[in-house]
Design an enzyme around this catalytic site. Structure first.
Site: not given
Ligand code: ISL
Length: 549
Positions: A27, A23, A100, A252, A197, A31, A325-326
């Site tokens: 805030d 950041d 992305d 993805e 995505d 960013d 990040h997931d």
């Molecule tokens: O995080 C998952 C399961 O809990 C994954 O199955 C995830 O939802 C899937 O890989 C899709 O992810 C992507 O699209 C989603 C978003 O929330 C994720 O952050 C993104 O990486 C919807 O846009």
């Protein structure tokens, strides 16, 4: 057939989740200014492509994966001038920028959807998936039904993710032209590629089959992904938006099994350059889904990489990831984030950079960040976690058990702020409260600490990145597992006409004796994660790479 050599196969990706990176405005939210501040740090690490999770305008129902304006920057992240300055800074340091691209769905606050929902004869109506009658019941990724009733036109729209993320209708050629046009907008600004995505989901099964809600992975593979017109759309996207630019793409690819891989990335297909495959991401999900914890087995884990290697052969390419990040922090999931955190983080670094594929490193991995276990649901921010909690509560389920599942698998594990130093809030923000709490282990685990220690995880990555660059065998070489599918050891060989390397990774707190392959004395040690590497066996989480003489 010789494998084609090209820059994006030789690159290493570094993923930034901008909200949690740095950041610069005080805030509490990361960013673009914060990214600019850290460009020297990233260049010093030695990565090539910065992939940014979405930075477009968004009401942040799903932290930017719900876009309300594809041609503007999220208010909290900055302005277009900041973007231009960031891109210039990235290019000036010889790095590239990957955006992305989230076009399976938009935000419900996008003006297309605002128009679309007004009436059945609105010109934007067919931008989304509408049905007059209540359709067959499909589950959404974030809980509940994937179809939502909408009052103004007395009908239902599809949302595979949250109800604020309506799915776009790719059957409509106007939607496809809108997408290609926004892609060209960013390409003309000079970006170097896209991470796409849930791209396998864009072509829908219009026969709307019945599904068994208890087998979610199967629904994803057979119903949501790999739809009937998918490859036609991807090919068209390639021709109309990508072919004129020297850029790269990574899709993805949840729900894509190895045998379908080359339909996406086979060189002759002209669709995508690479995909992120997902097999290993579900190994520790129980029958109740991701928060239902179950053990994973190294043999299955290796099986995923073996199968993809075999299936793609010389024809296609993947990007390798062990977290993002997931999903949980790699060292907490595949390593031992307690006693052997350093060793196992380094072992995983070797694996990430030593398989065939373009490695993708998630922010904070290079400093050894771990999962977090917040004591209260109040500390969590992720829509998936919050919805799962509300659902479990309404059904009277065991909430302690769910919290344990969230500690292990929740997406906020990887979304806590990057730990820059040991000052307040880990030096992430000057605000009193960041948007999500910092992991309390920041006084020990932070960037300043690893930069001050020559033996740290950071410098280990730096060394590995250099090794990969200098040895094309690590990039293009063939791969063969040599451990007979042992349950503790991952050992493999990479080779080509220039060299032959042996990788030994002990995935365990126990010693490992009797290593397969040539005698260690007959080889030259290239890198290892213990200071003294003369022992004839591997100690806990020990990893070494040898070159055959
Ligand atoms: O995080 C998952 C399961 O809990 C994954 O199955 C995830 O939802 C899937 O890989 C899709 O992810 C992507 O699209 C989603 C978003 O929330 C994720 O952050 C993104 O990486 C919807 O846009």
């Amino acid at each position: 057939m010789a494998m084609k050599q090209t820059w994006w196969k030789e690159s290493v990706i570094y993923q930034i989740y901008p909200r949690s990176f740095k950041d610069s405005t005080g805030d509490g939210v990361g960013d673009l200014g914060g990214i600019i501040e850290k460009l020297d740090y990233l260049a010093d690490l030695g990565v090539d492509i910065l992939w940014l999770s979405p930075i477009y305008k968004s009401p942040n129902d799903d932290n930017g994966y719900d876009i309300s304006d594809y041609r503007n920057i999220m208010t909290e992240f900055g302005q277009m001038e900041d973007f231009d300055r960031m891109l210039e800074g990235i290019h000036a340091r010889g790095m590239k920028l990957m955006m992305d691209l989230v076009v399976n769905h938009s935000s419900d606050e996008h003006h297309w959807f605002q128009e679309s929902r007004k009436s059945k004869d609105n010109p934007y109506r067919d931008y989304y998936m509408w049905r007059d009658e209540k359709p067959v019941s499909w589950p959404s990724f974030f809980g509940g039904e994937a179809w939502e009733y909408d009052e103004p036109s007395d009908s239902y729209y599809l949302h595979l993710f949250s109800k604020k993320q309506p799915d776009l209708n790719w059957e409509n050629p106007k939607v496809r032209e809108e997408v290609y046009s926004l892609m060209r907008f960013w390409l003309d600004k000079g970006v170097d590629g896209f991470r796409m995505d849930v791209i396998p989901f864009i072509s829908k099964r219009l026969d709307w089959p019945e599904v068994d809600w208890n087998d979610f992975p199967k629904i994803v593979e057979e119903i949501y992904a790999n739809g009937p017109r998918l490859h036609e759309f991807l090919h068209e996207m390639h021709n109309k938006a990508l072919a004129d630019y020297n850029v790269t793409t990574v899709g993805e690819a949840p729900g894509v099994p190895p045998q379908l891989g080359n339909l996406y990335v086979g060189e002759s297909r002209k669709e995508l350059d690479m995909i992120f495959h997902f097999g290993h991401m579900f190994l520790d999900w129980g029958p109740g889904g991701k928060f239902d914890i179950s053990d994973w087995d190294l043999r299955d884990f290796k099986g995923v990489f073996n199968e993809w290697y075999e299936a793609l052969g010389e024809e296609g390419w993947v990007s390798i990831f062990l977290d993002n990040h997931d999903f949980p922090r790699l060292v907490s999931r595949w390593g031992n984030d307690g006693e052997y955190r350093e060793q196992s983080a380094k072992l995983l670094a070797i694996l990430l950079l030593g398989l065939r594929g373009t490695p993708s490193i998630y922010q904070g991995t290079e400093i050894g960040m771990t999962n977090v276990a917040f004591p209260s649901i109040e500390d969590y921010r992720d829509i998936e976690t919050i919805n799962a909690w509300a659902e479990a509560k309404a059904q009277g389920q065991d909430l302690d058990q769910l919290l344990a599942g969230i500690h292990k698998q929740g997406r906020d594990n990887v979304r806590t702020p990057v730990q820059w130093d040991d000052s307040a809030n880990a030096g992430f923000t000057s605000a009193e409260e960041p948007w999500i709490k910092v992991n309390p282990n920041y006084p020990q685990i932070n960037a300043q600490a690893v930069l001050d220690d020559q033996n740290s995880i950071f410098y280990f990555y730096q060394q590995l990145l250099r090794l990969r660059k200098e040895n094309k065998t690590w990039i293009y070489g063939e791969y063969e597992m040599i451990d007979g599918n042992d349950e503790q050891l991952y050992a493999y060989r990479r080779w080509d006409e220039e060299g032959e390397y042996y990788f030994y990774l002990n995935f365990s707190d126990q010693d490992y004796h009797n290593l397969p392959g040539p005698t260690l004395a007959s080889m030259e040690l290239i890198i290892g994660n213990y200071p003294d590497q003369s022992s004839g066996h591997l100690r806990a989480w020990e990893a070494r790479v040898y070159r055959a003489k």
